[in-house]
Write a protein that holds these residues in place. Structure first.
Motif, PDB file in Angstrom:
ATOM      1  N   PRO A 101      -2.355   2.492   3.958  1.00 43.94           N
ATOM      2  CA  PRO A 101      -1.439   1.349   3.858  1.00 43.94           C
ATOM      3  C   PRO A 101      -1.202   0.627   5.184  1.00 43.94           C
ATOM      4  CG  PRO A 101      -0.614   3.147   2.534  1.00 43.94           C
ATOM      5  CD  PRO A 101      -1.802   3.678   3.298  1.00 43.94           C
ATOM      6  N   ASN A 102      -1.130   1.362   6.294  1.00 43.89           N
ATOM      7  CA  ASN A 102      -0.904   0.698   7.577  1.00 43.89           C
ATOM      8  C   ASN A 102      -2.105  -0.168   7.978  1.00 43.89           C
ATOM      9  OD1 ASN A 102      -2.234   3.218   7.961  1.00 43.89           O
ATOM     10  ND2 ASN A 102      -1.723   3.201  10.134  1.00 43.89           N
ATOM     11  N   TYR A 103      -3.327   0.210   7.588  1.00 43.00           N
ATOM     12  CA  TYR A 103      -4.499  -0.619   7.861  1.00 43.00           C
ATOM     13  C   TYR A 103      -4.422  -1.913   7.052  1.00 43.00           C
ATOM     14  CZ  TYR A 103      -7.094   3.338   9.994  1.00 43.00           C
ATOM     15  OH  TYR A 103      -7.517   4.362  10.788  1.00 43.00           O
ATOM     16  N   VAL A 104      -4.024  -1.775   5.781  1.00 44.99           N
ATOM     17  CA  VAL A 104      -3.928  -2.935   4.891  1.00 44.99           C
ATOM     18  C   VAL A 104      -2.875  -3.901   5.414  1.00 44.99           C
ATOM     19  CG1 VAL A 104      -3.387  -3.699   2.541  1.00 44.99           C
ATOM     20  CG2 VAL A 104      -4.695  -1.584   2.904  1.00 44.99           C
ATOM     21  N   MET A 105      -1.708  -3.366   5.766  1.00 47.56           N
ATOM     22  CA  MET A 105      -0.628  -4.208   6.270  1.00 47.56           C
ATOM     23  C   MET A 105      -1.034  -4.908   7.561  1.00 47.56           C
ATOM     24  SD  MET A 105       2.488  -1.686   5.222  1.00 47.56           S
ATOM     25  CE  MET A 105       3.826  -2.710   5.792  1.00 47.56           C
ATOM     26  N   ASN A 106      -1.682  -4.177   8.451  1.00 47.10           N
ATOM     27  CA  ASN A 106      -2.136  -4.766   9.711  1.00 47.10           C
ATOM     28  C   ASN A 106      -3.164  -5.873   9.450  1.00 47.10           C
ATOM     29  OD1 ASN A 106      -2.450  -4.862  12.678  1.00 47.10           O
ATOM     30  ND2 ASN A 106      -4.487  -4.070  12.226  1.00 47.10           N
ATOM     31  N   TYR A 107      -4.107  -5.610   8.569  1.00 46.11           N
ATOM     32  CA  TYR A 107      -5.129  -6.614   8.253  1.00 46.11           C
ATOM     33  C   TYR A 107      -4.484  -7.877   7.676  1.00 46.11           C
ATOM     34  CZ  TYR A 107      -9.393  -8.753   6.525  1.00 46.11           C
ATOM     35  OH  TYR A 107     -10.418  -9.636   6.304  1.00 46.11           O
ATOM     36  N   ALA A 108      -3.603  -7.685   6.701  1.00 43.45           N
ATOM     37  CA  ALA A 108      -2.954  -8.836   6.051  1.00 43.45           C
ATOM     38  C   ALA A 108      -2.129  -9.646   7.036  1.00 43.45           C
ATOM     39  CB  ALA A 108      -2.082  -8.351   4.894  1.00 43.45           C
ATOM     40  N   GLU A 109      -1.424  -8.970   7.938  1.00 44.38           N
ATOM     41  CA  GLU A 109      -0.584  -9.666   8.924  1.00 44.38           C
ATOM     42  C   GLU A 109      -1.413 -10.376   9.981  1.00 44.38           C
ATOM     43  OE1 GLU A 109       2.279  -6.850  10.454  1.00 44.38           O
ATOM     44  OE2 GLU A 109       3.067  -6.473   8.438  1.00 44.38           O
ATOM     45  N   THR A 110      -2.419  -9.697  10.535  1.00 42.31           N
ATOM     46  CA  THR A 110      -3.200 -10.302  11.614  1.00 42.31           C
ATOM     47  C   THR A 110      -4.072 -11.446  11.110  1.00 42.31           C
ATOM     48  OG1 THR A 110      -4.953  -8.638  11.412  1.00 42.31           O
ATOM     49  CG2 THR A 110      -3.215  -8.226  13.054  1.00 42.31           C
ATOM     50  N   ARG A 111      -4.496 -11.395   9.830  1.00 42.16           N
ATOM     51  CA  ARG A 111      -5.306 -12.477   9.246  1.00 42.16           C
ATOM     52  C   ARG A 111      -4.435 -13.491   8.538  1.00 42.16           C
ATOM     53  NH1 ARG A 111      -7.638  -8.024  10.902  1.00 42.16           N
ATOM     54  NH2 ARG A 111      -9.879  -8.041  11.142  1.00 42.16           N
ATOM     55  N   GLN A 112      -3.126 -13.244   8.482  1.00 39.95           N
ATOM     56  CA  GLN A 112      -2.174 -14.132   7.814  1.00 39.95           C
ATOM     57  C   GLN A 112      -2.648 -14.498   6.400  1.00 39.95           C
ATOM     58  OE1 GLN A 112      -1.454 -17.389  10.529  1.00 39.95           O
ATOM     59  NE2 GLN A 112      -0.338 -16.091  11.941  1.00 39.95           N
ATOM     60  N   LEU A 113      -2.956 -13.456   5.619  1.00 39.32           N
ATOM     61  CA  LEU A 113      -3.414 -13.693   4.253  1.00 39.32           C
ATOM     62  C   LEU A 113      -2.318 -14.422   3.484  1.00 39.32           C
ATOM     63  CD1 LEU A 113      -5.250 -10.324   3.431  1.00 39.32           C
ATOM     64  CD2 LEU A 113      -6.193 -12.465   4.367  1.00 39.32           C
ATOM     65  N   PRO A 114      -2.654 -15.558   2.865  1.00 34.75           N
ATOM     66  CA  PRO A 114      -1.635 -16.402   2.233  1.00 34.75           C
ATOM     67  C   PRO A 114      -1.254 -15.980   0.807  1.00 34.75           C
ATOM     68  CG  PRO A 114      -3.760 -17.467   2.066  1.00 34.75           C
ATOM     69  CD  PRO A 114      -3.968 -16.195   2.859  1.00 34.75           C
ATOM     70  N   PHE A 115      -1.980 -15.035   0.250  1.00 36.18           N
ATOM     71  CA  PHE A 115      -1.729 -14.614  -1.127  1.00 36.18           C
ATOM     72  C   PHE A 115      -1.102 -13.222  -1.141  1.00 36.18           C
ATOM     73  CE2 PHE A 115      -6.331 -14.663  -0.083  1.00 36.18           C
ATOM     74  CZ  PHE A 115      -6.494 -13.317   0.219  1.00 36.18           C
ATOM     75  N   LYS A 116      -0.770 -12.771  -2.340  1.00 36.88           N
ATOM     76  CA  LYS A 116      -0.143 -11.460  -2.497  1.00 36.88           C
ATOM     77  C   LYS A 116      -1.168 -10.361  -2.229  1.00 36.88           C
ATOM     78  CE  LYS A 116       3.180 -13.033  -5.965  1.00 36.88           C
ATOM     79  NZ  LYS A 116       3.030 -14.449  -5.838  1.00 36.88           N
ATOM     80  N   VAL A 117      -0.751  -9.373  -1.441  1.00 41.16           N
ATOM     81  CA  VAL A 117      -1.591  -8.219  -1.149  1.00 41.16           C
ATOM     82  C   VAL A 117      -0.856  -7.000  -1.692  1.00 41.16           C
ATOM     83  CG1 VAL A 117      -2.687  -6.826   0.653  1.00 41.16           C
ATOM     84  CG2 VAL A 117      -2.535  -9.321   0.922  1.00 41.16           C
ATOM     85  N   ALA A 118      -1.557  -6.222  -2.509  1.00 43.85           N
ATOM     86  CA  ALA A 118      -0.939  -5.064  -3.155  1.00 43.85           C
ATOM     87  C   ALA A 118      -1.666  -3.786  -2.767  1.00 43.85           C
ATOM     88  CB  ALA A 118      -0.976  -5.244  -4.671  1.00 43.85           C
ATOM     89  N   LEU A 119      -0.948  -2.686  -2.870  1.00 42.76           N
ATOM     90  CA  LEU A 119      -1.508  -1.354  -2.627  1.00 42.76           C
ATOM     91  C   LEU A 119      -1.670  -0.647  -3.967  1.00 42.76           C
ATOM     92  CD1 LEU A 119       0.804  -0.280   0.338  1.00 42.76           C
ATOM     93  CD2 LEU A 119      -1.555  -1.108   0.497  1.00 42.76           C
ATOM     94  N   ASP A 120      -2.827  -0.073  -4.180  1.00 46.76           N
ATOM     95  CA  ASP A 120      -3.069   0.735  -5.379  1.00 46.76           C
ATOM     96  C   ASP A 120      -3.035   2.198  -4.952  1.00 46.76           C
ATOM     97  OD1 ASP A 120      -3.687   1.540  -7.939  1.00 46.76           O
ATOM     98  OD2 ASP A 120      -5.808   1.024  -7.814  1.00 46.76           O
ATOM     99  N   VAL A 121      -1.856   2.645  -4.566  1.00 49.76           N
ATOM    100  CA  VAL A 121      -1.675   3.944  -3.924  1.00 49.76           C
ATOM    101  C   VAL A 121      -2.246   5.095  -4.748  1.00 49.76           C
ATOM    102  CG1 VAL A 121       0.047   5.553  -2.994  1.00 49.76           C
ATOM    103  CG2 VAL A 121       0.350   3.103  -2.697  1.00 49.76           C
ATOM    104  N   ASP A 122      -2.027   5.068  -6.064  1.00 47.80           N
ATOM    105  CA  ASP A 122      -2.483   6.183  -6.894  1.00 47.80           C
ATOM    106  C   ASP A 122      -3.777   5.894  -7.659  1.00 47.80           C
ATOM    107  OD1 ASP A 122      -1.567   4.392  -8.769  1.00 47.80           O
ATOM    108  OD2 ASP A 122      -0.080   5.746  -9.663  1.00 47.80           O
ATOM    109  N   GLY A 123      -4.363   4.725  -7.437  1.00 47.41           N
ATOM    110  CA  GLY A 123      -5.614   4.378  -8.108  1.00 47.41           C
ATOM    111  C   GLY A 123      -5.453   3.934  -9.553  1.00 47.41           C
ATOM    112  N   SER A 124      -4.224   3.791 -10.029  1.00 47.78           N
ATOM    113  CA  SER A 124      -4.003   3.448 -11.436  1.00 47.78           C
ATOM    114  C   SER A 124      -4.442   2.022 -11.776  1.00 47.78           C
ATOM    115  CB  SER A 124      -2.545   3.669 -11.826  1.00 47.78           C
ATOM    116  OG  SER A 124      -1.695   2.860 -11.043  1.00 47.78           O
ATOM    117  N   ALA A 125      -4.309   1.100 -10.840  1.00 51.34           N
ATOM    118  CA  ALA A 125      -4.734  -0.282 -11.111  1.00 51.34           C
ATOM    119  C   ALA A 125      -6.264  -0.332 -11.244  1.00 51.34           C
ATOM    120  CB  ALA A 125      -4.260  -1.224 -10.023  1.00 51.34           C
ATOM    121  N   ALA A 126      -6.969   0.308 -10.330  1.00 48.94           N
ATOM    122  CA  ALA A 126      -8.435   0.339 -10.396  1.00 48.94           C
ATOM    123  C   ALA A 126      -8.884   0.995 -11.701  1.00 48.94           C
ATOM    124  CB  ALA A 126      -9.011   1.079  -9.197  1.00 48.94           C
ATOM    125  N   LYS A 127      -8.208   2.045 -12.100  1.00 45.44           N
ATOM    126  CA  LYS A 127      -8.543   2.730 -13.350  1.00 45.44           C
ATOM    127  C   LYS A 127      -8.311   1.799 -14.542  1.00 45.44           C
ATOM    128  CE  LYS A 127      -7.851   7.132 -15.735  1.00 45.44           C
ATOM    129  NZ  LYS A 127      -9.268   7.331 -15.935  1.00 45.44           N
TER     130      LYS A 127
END
Length: 170
Positions: A101-127
């Motif tokens: 999660p800290n890599y994702v947050m850092n990437y989204a912040e440093t690239r200023q991603l303009p859309f929603k960024v979500a974490l699939d912590v347990d893999g349920s969304a991918a499933k």
């Protein structure tokens, strides 16, 4: 058979497997499946619920900070979102469960991603989206909630833009 003559076997098998996966995705989408009812949790702690996406064209992009193709396509995803957001495009970039999660947050912040960024912590969304394992995998969902297209790997952006233009007008 020598090692040198066997060197071609693994790439060919991988290509056949990817082709089968891609064909499976095509045949599954020929029926226009309804997108799964998944509530995403953004890196800002907000819930992105299916009822808030209904009636909109939505792109759901499964990606990872460790995926070179994902990182390479992300500027084009940003451009795509910026081009179509005023017409009502919603975009959720879903980081895979193995992505820290800290890599994702850092990437989204440093690239200023303009859309929603979500974490699939347990893999349920991918499933729920058909056991997504390969990144990037992007789904385009129509206003009716049905999957219009699934891209395995980087999309053909001109074709994606045509699909979005048509979907957003209807």
């Amino acid at each position: 058979m020598s090692d040198a003559s066997r060197a071609w076997i693994k790439p060919v098998i991988a290509a056949v497997v990817l082709a089968a996966i891609g064909f499976g995705g095509y045949t599954a989408l020929a029926k226009r499946e309804v997108a799964p009812e998944v509530t995403f949790l953004s890196i800002k702690g907000e819930k992105i619920a299916p009822e808030n996406l209904r009636g909109k064209v939505v792109m759901v992009n499964f990606w990872a900070t460790s995926c070179t193709t994902c990182v390479a396509e992300m500027p084009q995803m940003v451009d795509t979102y910026n081009k179509f957001k005023a017409q009502g495009l919603e975009f959720v970039a879903v980081a895979m469960s193995y992505d820290p999660p800290n890599y994702v947050m850092n990437y989204a912040e440093t690239r200023q991603l303009p859309f929603k960024v979500a974490l699939d912590v347990d893999g349920s969304a991918a499933k729920a989206y058909g056991d997504v394992a390969m990144t990037p995998t992007t789904f385009v969902i129509g206003k009716d909630g049905k999957i219009l297209k699934r891209y395995l790997g980087a999309p053909d952006f001109p074709a994606l833009h045509k699909l979005l233009e048509a979907s957003l007008k209807s």
